[in-house]
Design a protein around this motif. Structure first.
Motif, PDB file in Angstrom:
ATOM      1  N   ALA A 149       4.018 -39.070  -3.889  1.00  0.00           N
ATOM      2  CA  ALA A 149       3.758 -39.127  -5.331  1.00  0.00           C
ATOM      3  C   ALA A 149       4.185 -37.840  -6.008  1.00  0.00           C
ATOM      4  O   ALA A 149       4.763 -37.848  -7.105  1.00  0.00           O
ATOM      5  CB  ALA A 149       2.274 -39.401  -5.582  1.00  0.00           C
ATOM      6  N   SER A 150       3.917 -36.709  -5.368  1.00  0.00           N
ATOM      7  CA  SER A 150       4.314 -35.421  -5.923  1.00  0.00           C
ATOM      8  C   SER A 150       5.829 -35.304  -6.008  1.00  0.00           C
ATOM      9  O   SER A 150       6.367 -34.731  -6.964  1.00  0.00           O
ATOM     10  CB  SER A 150       3.732 -34.290  -5.059  1.00  0.00           C
ATOM     11  OG  SER A 150       4.081 -33.027  -5.562  1.00  0.00           O
ATOM     12  N   LEU A 173      -3.125 -34.687  -9.066  1.00  0.00           N
ATOM     13  CA  LEU A 173      -2.027 -35.216  -8.266  1.00  0.00           C
ATOM     14  C   LEU A 173      -1.718 -34.276  -7.101  1.00  0.00           C
ATOM     15  O   LEU A 173      -1.150 -34.687  -6.091  1.00  0.00           O
ATOM     16  CB  LEU A 173      -0.770 -35.387  -9.134  1.00  0.00           C
ATOM     17  CG  LEU A 173       0.442 -36.036  -8.453  1.00  0.00           C
ATOM     18  CD1 LEU A 173       0.169 -37.501  -8.167  1.00  0.00           C
ATOM     19  CD2 LEU A 173       1.694 -35.890  -9.295  1.00  0.00           C
ATOM     20  N   HIS A 174      -2.090 -33.012  -7.239  1.00  0.00           N
ATOM     21  CA  HIS A 174      -1.774 -32.019  -6.214  1.00  0.00           C
ATOM     22  C   HIS A 174      -2.852 -31.926  -5.144  1.00  0.00           C
ATOM     23  O   HIS A 174      -2.774 -31.065  -4.265  1.00  0.00           O
ATOM     24  CB  HIS A 174      -1.599 -30.643  -6.866  1.00  0.00           C
ATOM     25  CG  HIS A 174      -0.686 -30.651  -8.051  1.00  0.00           C
ATOM     26  ND1 HIS A 174       0.607 -31.113  -7.981  1.00  0.00           N
ATOM     27  CD2 HIS A 174      -0.878 -30.286  -9.343  1.00  0.00           C
ATOM     28  CE1 HIS A 174       1.175 -31.016  -9.181  1.00  0.00           C
ATOM     29  NE2 HIS A 174       0.284 -30.521 -10.018  1.00  0.00           N
ATOM     30  N   LEU A 175      -3.872 -32.796  -5.197  1.00  0.00           N
ATOM     31  CA  LEU A 175      -4.977 -32.753  -4.244  1.00  0.00           C
ATOM     32  C   LEU A 175      -4.854 -33.862  -3.219  1.00  0.00           C
ATOM     33  O   LEU A 175      -4.436 -34.970  -3.541  1.00  0.00           O
ATOM     34  CB  LEU A 175      -6.327 -32.884  -4.963  1.00  0.00           C
ATOM     35  CG  LEU A 175      -6.623 -31.898  -6.096  1.00  0.00           C
ATOM     36  CD1 LEU A 175      -7.969 -32.226  -6.709  1.00  0.00           C
ATOM     37  CD2 LEU A 175      -6.599 -30.474  -5.588  1.00  0.00           C
ATOM     38  N   ASP A 213       1.774 -50.316  -5.581  1.00  0.00           N
ATOM     39  CA  ASP A 213       0.608 -51.203  -5.674  1.00  0.00           C
ATOM     40  C   ASP A 213      -0.567 -50.512  -6.354  1.00  0.00           C
ATOM     41  O   ASP A 213      -1.354 -51.163  -7.056  1.00  0.00           O
ATOM     42  CB  ASP A 213       0.183 -51.671  -4.277  1.00  0.00           C
ATOM     43  CG  ASP A 213       1.184 -52.625  -3.647  1.00  0.00           C
ATOM     44  OD1 ASP A 213       2.030 -53.173  -4.399  1.00  0.00           O
ATOM     45  OD2 ASP A 213       1.149 -52.804  -2.418  1.00  0.00           O
ATOM     46  N   ALA A 214      -0.695 -49.200  -6.152  1.00  0.00           N
ATOM     47  CA  ALA A 214      -1.791 -48.446  -6.769  1.00  0.00           C
ATOM     48  C   ALA A 214      -1.505 -48.107  -8.225  1.00  0.00           C
ATOM     49  O   ALA A 214      -2.328 -47.469  -8.880  1.00  0.00           O
ATOM     50  CB  ALA A 214      -2.045 -47.163  -5.984  1.00  0.00           C
ATOM     51  N   LYS A 215      -0.334 -48.529  -8.701  1.00  0.00           N
ATOM     52  CA  LYS A 215       0.070 -48.293 -10.098  1.00  0.00           C
ATOM     53  C   LYS A 215       0.149 -46.800 -10.440  1.00  0.00           C
ATOM     54  O   LYS A 215      -0.163 -46.382 -11.549  1.00  0.00           O
ATOM     55  CB  LYS A 215      -0.863 -49.034 -11.065  1.00  0.00           C
ATOM     56  CG  LYS A 215      -0.763 -50.556 -10.960  1.00  0.00           C
ATOM     57  CD  LYS A 215      -1.661 -51.240 -11.950  1.00  0.00           C
ATOM     58  CE  LYS A 215      -1.391 -52.738 -12.000  1.00  0.00           C
ATOM     59  NZ  LYS A 215      -1.381 -53.399 -10.681  1.00  0.00           N
ATOM     60  N   ILE A 216       0.567 -46.026  -9.446  1.00  0.00           N
ATOM     61  CA  ILE A 216       0.823 -44.607  -9.672  1.00  0.00           C
ATOM     62  C   ILE A 216       2.294 -44.388  -9.992  1.00  0.00           C
ATOM     63  O   ILE A 216       2.638 -43.541 -10.828  1.00  0.00           O
ATOM     64  CB  ILE A 216       0.390 -43.780  -8.452  1.00  0.00           C
ATOM     65  CG1 ILE A 216      -1.135 -43.794  -8.333  1.00  0.00           C
ATOM     66  CG2 ILE A 216       0.887 -42.325  -8.550  1.00  0.00           C
ATOM     67  CD1 ILE A 216      -1.671 -43.074  -7.128  1.00  0.00           C
ATOM     68  N   ILE A 217       3.172 -45.163  -9.339  1.00  0.00           N
ATOM     69  CA  ILE A 217       4.604 -45.095  -9.639  1.00  0.00           C
ATOM     70  C   ILE A 217       5.122 -46.502  -9.875  1.00  0.00           C
ATOM     71  O   ILE A 217       4.468 -47.500  -9.546  1.00  0.00           O
ATOM     72  CB  ILE A 217       5.404 -44.422  -8.501  1.00  0.00           C
ATOM     73  CG1 ILE A 217       5.396 -45.312  -7.243  1.00  0.00           C
ATOM     74  CG2 ILE A 217       4.854 -43.047  -8.186  1.00  0.00           C
ATOM     75  CD1 ILE A 217       6.325 -44.809  -6.141  1.00  0.00           C
ATOM     76  N   ALA A 247      15.781 -40.754  -1.559  1.00  0.00           N
ATOM     77  CA  ALA A 247      15.388 -39.343  -1.458  1.00  0.00           C
ATOM     78  C   ALA A 247      13.969 -39.206  -0.924  1.00  0.00           C
ATOM     79  O   ALA A 247      13.685 -38.320  -0.096  1.00  0.00           O
ATOM     80  CB  ALA A 247      15.507 -38.669  -2.816  1.00  0.00           C
ATOM     81  N   VAL A 248      13.069 -40.070  -1.359  1.00  0.00           N
ATOM     82  CA  VAL A 248      11.673 -40.005  -0.924  1.00  0.00           C
ATOM     83  C   VAL A 248      11.549 -40.431   0.540  1.00  0.00           C
ATOM     84  O   VAL A 248      10.861 -39.775   1.328  1.00  0.00           O
ATOM     85  CB  VAL A 248      10.774 -40.874  -1.825  1.00  0.00           C
ATOM     86  CG1 VAL A 248       9.345 -40.908  -1.294  1.00  0.00           C
ATOM     87  CG2 VAL A 248      10.789 -40.348  -3.252  1.00  0.00           C
ATOM     88  N   THR A 249      12.199 -41.511   0.927  1.00  0.00           N
ATOM     89  CA  THR A 249      12.101 -41.976   2.318  1.00  0.00           C
ATOM     90  C   THR A 249      12.754 -40.989   3.277  1.00  0.00           C
ATOM     91  O   THR A 249      12.256 -40.770   4.385  1.00  0.00           O
ATOM     92  CB  THR A 249      12.711 -43.371   2.479  1.00  0.00           C
ATOM     93  OG1 THR A 249      14.070 -43.364   2.018  1.00  0.00           O
ATOM     94  CG2 THR A 249      11.917 -44.404   1.685  1.00  0.00           C
TER      95      THR A 249
END
Length: 398
Positions: A261-262, A325-327, A299-303, A274-276
């Motif tokens: 997420a970060s 988001l940094h925790l 699914d968590a609706k964060i991205i 890039a993330v994978t």
């Protein structure tokens, strides 16, 4: 800086890190086999992209297995330098007599007998810290028994540290908040009101005492919260040099989710590949596992994802703005407590129907609730009990 602070800089001001050429991970054992360690592993991999290759140094006196930082991918092909020896360790076993209050007199007598002038005590929970301070704030410790834990405000904790430095005689009782990051040279005794889970943890806490040389004195209390047999087993492992098991080097899912997420919050993480690739390089995850992590954030609706393009949704932006988001863990729950006389924030507790609470080593009576500020206003009093919520290790909790 902390992993959370480094995460924040990578997201907001990555150019500030371009000149980094070396990273020193102090107390490296604290970043092994836990979600914050997983977070730090990802952050250091991302730092490679921003600053280029850099040297890493891991420092610890209590790593149970020197291969664990490498197996966890925190260090790569390190040169291990071991220093043999150290200060002698004196362990004093004390059997708490009777119930909580009945054992106080004999315990204070023990401290006098061994001339324990300035001590740091450790207990497993915040409620126990508050209760122990209430019990031991008597006799020669009256007015000089303090608390230090994560539910008290930063100002209260710093005040406790400052007072301990100035005291001639005193005791601060803490959770893990005083295990690292504090160096008060004339602390002569470490008191363990709970038996640590490992020899490594015992040595870490013992290291708070005797920092100016001489013997490190540790008083291990049995019969209050733990049995004497538990203490005996731990001391037995210490004598045979068993600091702990080899540890589990696998990454924690919550840390991988948080770092993914970060990444999406930065320009480097706007594309699925890039993330994978990052998850594979930092943690050795398979393509399937990396795809599942991205899908979990969706699914968590964060991205959100559009084709291979990723971006933060409103919930993700809210987490970023609040810096949660940094925790890798939820912030402490509970309601803020404010002192009526000084207007000072004391910390956070759960309110469970009682109008008397304990926080910061003292009793407080709730006199009103400030709905606009979302806090309770209190007045100093006697009595009360402590109730603290246990932070949940979930990146999705707000």
């Amino acid at each position: 800086r902390t992993p959370e602070g480094l995460d924040n800089t990578l997201c907001r001001q990555p150019d500030d890190l371009k000149a980094v050429r070396a990273v020193i991970v102090d107390e490296v054992h604290f970043f092994l086999d836990n979600p914050r360690g997983t977070q730090l592993i990802g952050l250091l991999d991302r730092l490679n992209t921003v600053a280029g290759a850099h040297r890493r140094f891991g420092v610890s006196a209590t790593v149970p297995d020197v291969t664990l930082p490498t197996r966890a991918r925190l260090l790569r092909d390190p040169i291990v330098i071991e220093e043999i020896g150290g200060q002698p360790l004196e362990i004093i076993r004390h059997q708490w007599l009777g119930d909580e209050s009945q054992g106080v007199a004999s315990f204070l007598s023990l401290l006098r007998q061994h001339e324990c002038r300035k001590s740091i005590g450790f207990a497993r929970t915040r409620a126990r810290v508050e209760r122990l301070c209430q019990l031991l704030n008597t006799g020669f410790l009256r007015g000089n028994c303090l608390v230090h834990h994560g539910s008290t405000s930063s100002a209260i904790r710093k005040e406790a540290e400052a007072r301990l430095r100035k005291m001639q005689v005193g005791l601060v009782i803490a959770t893990t908040t005083l295990e690292v990051g504090i160096d008060i040279g004339d602390v002569d005794t470490c008191i363990l009101f709970d038996i640590p889970n490992s020899v490594s943890s015992l040595l870490q806490r013992a290291g708070r005492a005797g920092r100016r040389g001489g013997v490190r004195r540790v008083i291990c209390v049995a019969g209050l919260y733990d049995r004497a047999t538990d203490l005996g087993r731990l001391v037995g492992r210490l004598k045979t040099g068993q600091l702990g098991d080899r540890g589990d080097a696998r990454p924690f899912l919550v840390g991988c989710l948080q770092q993914a997420a970060s990444m999406v919050a930065t320009a480097m993480g706007r594309h699925r590949i890039a993330v994978t690739q990052f998850l594979d390089q930092a943690y050795g995850l398979s393509v399937g596992a990396s795809e599942a992590i991205v899908a979990g954030l969706v699914d968590a609706k964060i991205i959100s994802e559009r084709g291979n393009d990723l971006e933060l949704l409103e919930r993700g932006h809210q987490l970023l703005e609040r810096r949660t988001l940094h925790l890798t863990f939820a912030s402490d729950s509970g309601i803020q407590v404010v002192d009526e006389l000084s207007g000072r924030a004391l910390g956070r507790v759960r309110i469970e129907g009682d109008d008397r609470i304990r926080l910061g080593g003292g009793g407080h009576r709730i006199v009103s609730m400030d709905q606009q500020r979302g806090c309770v206003i209190t007045h100093p009093t006697d009595g009360g009990s402590a109730s603290f919520a246990r932070p949940a290790e979930s990146v999705f909790q707000e």
